[in-house]
Motif scaffolding. Structure first.
Motif, PDB file in Angstrom:
ATOM      1  N   GLU A   1       1.110  -1.148   0.568  1.00 21.78           N
ATOM      2  CA  GLU A   1       0.600   0.275   0.132  1.00 21.78           C
ATOM      3  C   GLU A   1       0.579   1.281  -0.313  1.00 21.78           C
ATOM      4  O   GLU A   1       0.109   2.322  -0.761  1.00 21.78           O
ATOM      5  N   VAL A   2       1.691   0.732   1.115  1.00 20.25           N
ATOM      6  CA  VAL A   2       2.577   2.982  -0.093  1.00 20.25           C
ATOM      7  C   VAL A   2       3.625   3.088  -0.697  1.00 20.25           C
ATOM      8  O   VAL A   2       3.745   3.852  -1.377  1.00 20.25           O
ATOM      9  N   LEU A   3       3.677   1.551  -1.414  1.00 19.34           N
ATOM     10  CA  LEU A   3       4.460   1.820  -3.221  1.00 19.34           C
ATOM     11  C   LEU A   3       2.847   2.023  -4.136  1.00 19.34           C
ATOM     12  O   LEU A   3       3.629   3.344  -4.744  1.00 19.34           O
ATOM     13  N   ILE A   4       2.075   2.041  -3.449  1.00 20.55           N
ATOM     14  CA  ILE A   4       0.430   2.232  -4.750  1.00 20.55           C
ATOM     15  C   ILE A   4       0.349   3.546  -3.907  1.00 20.55           C
ATOM     16  O   ILE A   4       0.487   4.250  -5.173  1.00 20.55           O
ATOM     17  N   ASP A   5       0.759   3.919  -2.381  1.00 21.27           N
ATOM     18  CA  ASP A   5       0.374   5.626  -2.445  1.00 21.27           C
ATOM     19  C   ASP A   5       1.119   6.219  -3.326  1.00 21.27           C
ATOM     20  O   ASP A   5       1.103   7.736  -4.125  1.00 21.27           O
ATOM     21  N   ALA A   6       2.755   6.068  -3.659  1.00 20.16           N
ATOM     22  CA  ALA A   6       3.491   6.597  -3.577  1.00 20.16           C
ATOM     23  C   ALA A   6       3.024   6.845  -5.711  1.00 20.16           C
ATOM     24  O   ALA A   6       3.741   8.034  -6.305  1.00 20.16           O
ATOM     25  N   LEU A   7       3.158   5.854  -5.938  1.00 21.77           N
ATOM     26  CA  LEU A   7       3.170   5.853  -8.029  1.00 21.77           C
ATOM     27  C   LEU A   7       1.254   5.719  -8.384  1.00 21.77           C
ATOM     28  O   LEU A   7       1.362   6.766  -9.223  1.00 21.77           O
ATOM     29  N   SER A   8       1.075   6.477  -7.124  1.00 18.68           N
ATOM     30  CA  SER A   8      -0.785   7.032  -8.030  1.00 18.68           C
ATOM     31  C   SER A   8      -0.505   8.653  -7.771  1.00 18.68           C
ATOM     32  O   SER A   8      -1.017   9.006  -8.623  1.00 18.68           O
ATOM     33  N   GLU A   9       0.832   9.395  -7.661  1.00 16.83           N
ATOM     34  CA  GLU A   9       1.523   9.916  -7.767  1.00 16.83           C
ATOM     35  C   GLU A   9       2.196  10.635  -8.546  1.00 16.83           C
ATOM     36  O   GLU A   9       2.111  12.056  -8.989  1.00 16.83           O
ATOM     37  N   ILE A  10       2.549   9.673  -9.308  1.00 14.44           N
ATOM     38  CA  ILE A  10       3.239   9.755 -10.558  1.00 14.44           C
ATOM     39  C   ILE A  10       2.386  10.222 -11.518  1.00 14.44           C
ATOM     40  O   ILE A  10       0.950  10.072 -12.200  1.00 14.44           O
ATOM     41  N   ASP A  11       3.180  11.099 -12.891  1.00 18.31           N
ATOM     42  CA  ASP A  11       2.697  11.303 -14.117  1.00 18.31           C
ATOM     43  C   ASP A  11       2.621  10.324 -15.322  1.00 18.31           C
ATOM     44  O   ASP A  11       3.459   9.688 -15.640  1.00 18.31           O
ATOM     45  N   TRP A  12       1.941   9.528 -15.013  1.00 13.73           N
ATOM     46  CA  TRP A  12       1.434   8.625 -15.948  1.00 13.73           C
ATOM     47  C   TRP A  12       2.203   9.133 -17.387  1.00 13.73           C
ATOM     48  O   TRP A  12       1.448   7.828 -18.492  1.00 13.73           O
ATOM     49  N   LEU A  13       1.692   9.929 -18.091  1.00  9.56           N
ATOM     50  CA  LEU A  13       1.533  10.200 -19.277  1.00  9.56           C
ATOM     51  C   LEU A  13       3.008  10.393 -19.885  1.00  9.56           C
ATOM     52  O   LEU A  13       3.970  10.162 -20.539  1.00  9.56           O
ATOM     53  N   ALA A  14       3.941  10.479 -18.654  1.00  9.54           N
ATOM     54  CA  ALA A  14       5.432  10.308 -18.666  1.00  9.54           C
ATOM     55  C   ALA A  14       5.619   9.270 -19.689  1.00  9.54           C
ATOM     56  O   ALA A  14       4.938   8.584 -19.200  1.00  9.54           O
ATOM     57  N   LYS A  15       7.298   9.200 -20.063  1.00 13.74           N
ATOM     58  CA  LYS A  15       7.695   7.743 -21.566  1.00 13.74           C
ATOM     59  C   LYS A  15       8.032   7.380 -20.192  1.00 13.74           C
ATOM     60  O   LYS A  15       8.750   6.292 -19.970  1.00 13.74           O
ATOM     61  N   SER A  16       8.919   8.236 -19.135  1.00 11.00           N
ATOM     62  CA  SER A  16      10.113   7.162 -18.602  1.00 11.00           C
ATOM     63  C   SER A  16      10.294   7.467 -17.453  1.00 11.00           C
ATOM     64  O   SER A  16       9.184   8.650 -16.918  1.00 11.00           O
ATOM     65  N   VAL A  17      10.439   6.649 -16.420  1.00 15.76           N
ATOM     66  CA  VAL A  17      10.571   7.238 -14.622  1.00 15.76           C
ATOM     67  C   VAL A  17      12.272   6.749 -14.241  1.00 15.76           C
ATOM     68  O   VAL A  17      12.569   6.284 -14.666  1.00 15.76           O
ATOM     69  N   GLU A  18      12.683   8.190 -13.592  1.00 15.20           N
ATOM     70  CA  GLU A  18      13.958   7.869 -12.594  1.00 15.20           C
ATOM     71  C   GLU A  18      13.613   7.301 -11.358  1.00 15.20           C
ATOM     72  O   GLU A  18      12.736   7.691 -10.694  1.00 15.20           O
ATOM     73  N   ILE A  19      14.445   5.741 -11.451  1.00 14.07           N
ATOM     74  CA  ILE A  19      14.009   5.726  -9.733  1.00 14.07           C
ATOM     75  C   ILE A  19      15.688   5.773  -9.093  1.00 14.07           C
ATOM     76  O   ILE A  19      16.573   4.856  -9.251  1.00 14.07           O
ATOM     77  N   GLU A  20      15.058   5.774  -7.994  1.00  9.37           N
ATOM     78  CA  GLU A  20      17.042   6.408  -7.231  1.00  9.37           C
ATOM     79  C   GLU A  20      16.756   5.314  -5.978  1.00  9.37           C
ATOM     80  O   GLU A  20      15.717   5.848  -4.701  1.00  9.37           O
ATOM     81  N   ILE A  21      17.964   5.030  -5.805  1.00  5.87           N
ATOM     82  CA  ILE A  21      17.640   4.107  -4.856  1.00  5.87           C
ATOM     83  C   ILE A  21      18.930   5.428  -3.328  1.00  5.87           C
ATOM     84  O   ILE A  21      20.242   4.925  -3.779  1.00  5.87           O
ATOM     85  N   VAL A  22      18.666   5.683  -2.315  1.00  6.80           N
ATOM     86  CA  VAL A  22      19.436   6.618  -1.998  1.00  6.80           C
ATOM     87  C   VAL A  22      20.019   5.665  -0.273  1.00  6.80           C
ATOM     88  O   VAL A  22      19.223   5.411   0.835  1.00  6.80           O
ATOM     89  N   LYS A  23      20.992   5.514   0.059  1.00  5.30           N
ATOM     90  CA  LYS A  23      22.002   5.213   1.100  1.00  5.30           C
ATOM     91  C   LYS A  23      21.251   5.906   2.108  1.00  5.30           C
ATOM     92  O   LYS A  23      21.709   7.215   2.245  1.00  5.30           O
ATOM     93  N   GLU A  24      21.485   5.588   3.357  1.00 10.02           N
ATOM     94  CA  GLU A  24      21.146   6.460   4.297  1.00 10.02           C
ATOM     95  C   GLU A  24      22.524   6.381   5.205  1.00 10.02           C
ATOM     96  O   GLU A  24      23.366   5.951   4.358  1.00 10.02           O
TER      97      GLU A  24
END
Length: 383
Positions: free
Chosen positions: A216-239
């Motif tokens: 449900e956390v990932l669903i909430d996050a992706l619901s904010e994405i603009d799905w009209l875009a062609k690409s998505v940048e995914i970054e995993i940031v180290k603590e």
């Protein structure tokens, strides 16, 4: 986007023949159609029986053990349909590579930059038998048709519908028996020869990042994405842990509104009595960014705080760009899952593994995504 193994739809006449094979010919009263009405009185209803209606749906006979390469039965047709629905990226004509082995049944949907895998482990079957001389057998099957059969004929919600899978059936079809011992429906789905599925060799490279979070956390996050875009940048940031001076720490507190008035002076006096540097912790986080859209750039951040993540392992910060349509293919599995594991290797290949709800034992659906401007250039799986 070309999809090498998503086969074209059969000819219309083949569809009609297949529909007649699956459905039978019924009139409005549910009886078989024949010009001789007297003979019809003793004929069984085709929606309830088939030419092989005497076959047991629970225990395979010795004849079936000798006839079929694979025989397996599951107590819930609905659970099988739900798992296959997760990789059904085309509702009408989604061709999938089916792999039979002693470990169970795998279904692959793929192209050179994307692969979805649904795995029915042998433990999920009440009875499972694989007796081929080779370790693996591959064939193409239309999982859209397979799902329709499971839903249409396996709709007994109250008690659940047993489904038995057999291969090869008549003319090398995938045979399905659905129902119980009193009412059995026999479906035969055409198959095609298939190439071996791709092996993206994900585990052959170092995997610095592994996150497990609530669906449900990932669903909430992706619901904010603009799905009209062609690409998505995914970054995993180290603590990280950083050293800051006392003045910097005071300025940060002032900006956050945590120090004011007399409290500020007391805080300053306390800091002057201690070393001039303090340790601050930068939380790890998962970030999604879209930039090639009409409204401009958009960033959604999921920080590693609270109980959003079951685990957050990241040895170094990673950043890659993927086709947003591939992320969209994963949404069906996400909506039916309880938690999701996200991994990224040093080559940028992204793995998203979903734990599907209400399956016992646990069933996984996994997707592999290659970064943009990257294509698979290897061979299929090596036996």
């Amino acid at each position: 986007m070309s999809q090498r193994l998503l086969m074209p739809s059969p000819q219309q006449d083949n569809n009609n023949n297949q529909q007649q094979q699956l459905m039978g010919s019924n009139n409005s009263d549910g009886n078989a159609v024949d010009n001789n009405n007297d003979n019809n009185q003793n004929l069984p209803r085709p929606s309830q029986t088939s030419q092989q209606s005497n076959r047991s749906i629970v225990n395979p006979s010795q004849q079936e053990r000798n006839k079929y390469i694979m025989v397996g039965n599951i107590n819930s047709a609905k659970s099988v349909a739900n798992v296959l629905h997760c990789i059904n990226i085309d509702k009408k004509q989604c061709w999938s590579i089916c792999e039979l082995s002693n470990d169970g049944i795998k279904f692959y949907v793929q192209d050179k930059t994307f692969q979805g895998i649904a795995f029915l482990k042998r433990e999920i079957f009440q009875n499972y038998r694989y007796n081929a001389e080779v370790d693996h057998i591959y064939f193409d099957v239309n999982i859209s048709v397979l799902i329709d059969c499971l839903i249409l004929y396996g709709s007994n919600v109250a008690q659940g519908t047993i489904v038995k899978l057999c291969f090869p059936g008549v003319d090398r079809t995938l045979s399905l028996l659905l129902g119980d011992e009193s009412v059995v429906t026999d479906c035969n789905i055409k198959t095609k020869e298939a190439e071996d599925p791709y092996d993206f060799k994900f585990r052959e490279f170092e995997i610095p990042s592994k996150l497990i979070l609530k669906s449900e956390v990932l669903i909430d996050a992706l619901s904010e994405i603009d799905w009209l875009a062609k690409s998505v940048e995914i970054e995993i940031v180290k603590e990280t842990t950083a050293q800051t001076s006392t003045e910097q720490q005071q300025q940060m507190l002032l900006e956050e509104g945590n120090v004011s008035g007399v409290g500020q002076n007391e805080h300053v006096n306390q800091q002057q009595q201690h070393p001039s540097t303090l340790s601050t912790q930068n939380r790890g986080r998962l970030v999604f960014r879209t930039m090639d859209n009409v409204i401009g750039s958009l960033e959604v951040e999921v920080p590693n705080i609270g109980d959003a993540f079951y685990s957050f392992e990241c040895n170094k910060t990673q950043n890659n760009t993927y086709m947003l349509s591939h992320i969209q293919h994963c949404m069906k599995a996400l909506s039916q899952s309880e938690r999701v594991c996200i991994r990224m290797n040093t080559e940028g290949t992204l793995s998203m593994q979903f734990v599907i709800k209400a399956t016992e034992p646990v069933t996984y659906v996994e997707f592999f995504l290659l970064p943009m401007d990257t294509e698979f250039e290897g061979d299929g799986f090596d036996d």
